[in-house]
Design a protein around this motif. Structure first.
Motif: not given
Length: 151
Positions: A35-37, A132-151
């Motif tokens: 998980x990256x932010x 645009x400009x929203x703080x998010x997490x990038x979960x996973x890597x490669x084709x399984x990666x997803x971007x989700x909002x930080x709460x």
């Protein structure tokens, strides 16, 4: 010719069982996830291919073709008809599955600048809550990666 039919039946059974196997930790296992932010820099509308090419259409079509071929003729002619029916049915079933289920989906390409300064690009199904400009997490890597909002 019975040997060919036996090998064809074994191959179709192997394909049917192989289509049911889950591979890797991301398909239900309890593996770790990276998980990256960061912040969203850009969102672009695009399309992505689905992964519905499971082979079920080919398997069912092959079995149906094998059954229909068995109704034709006797002896060697019947064996040839069964083989031809299985091959034609598998090709037709695969075509029908791709035409019905393998259509491109609307998606978004999201560019995230992580807190370490690295740009990460993720293509995923549309998530209308991202901007645009929203703080998010990038979960996973490669084709399984997803971007989700930080709460």
């Amino acid at each position: 010719m019975k040997t060919i039919v036996s090998w064809l039946s074994i191959t179709l059974l192997g394909l049917a069982l192989g289509a049911c196997v889950a591979v890797g930790a991301s398909s239900g296992g309890g593996g770790e996830m990276e998980i990256r932010s960061g912040k969203i820099e850009q969102i672009t509308q695009t399309q992505m291919q689905t992964n519905h090419d499971s082979g079920v259409g080919a398997i069912l079509g092959g079995i149906g073709g094998l059954g229909l071929g068995s109704l034709i003729g006797h002896g060697t002619g019947r064996d040839v008809a069964m083989l031809a029916g299985a091959l034609a049915g598998a090709a037709g079933g695969n075509y029908a599955e791709k035409r019905k289920y393998d259509q491109p989906l609307d998606a978004q390409q999201i560019i995230v600048r992580t807190n370490s300064g690295v740009l990460v690009s993720v293509t995923q199904p549309i998530n209308p809550s991202l901007a645009k400009g929203m703080s998010v997490y990038v979960e996973g890597a490669g084709s399984e990666a997803r971007v989700v909002a930080q709460h």
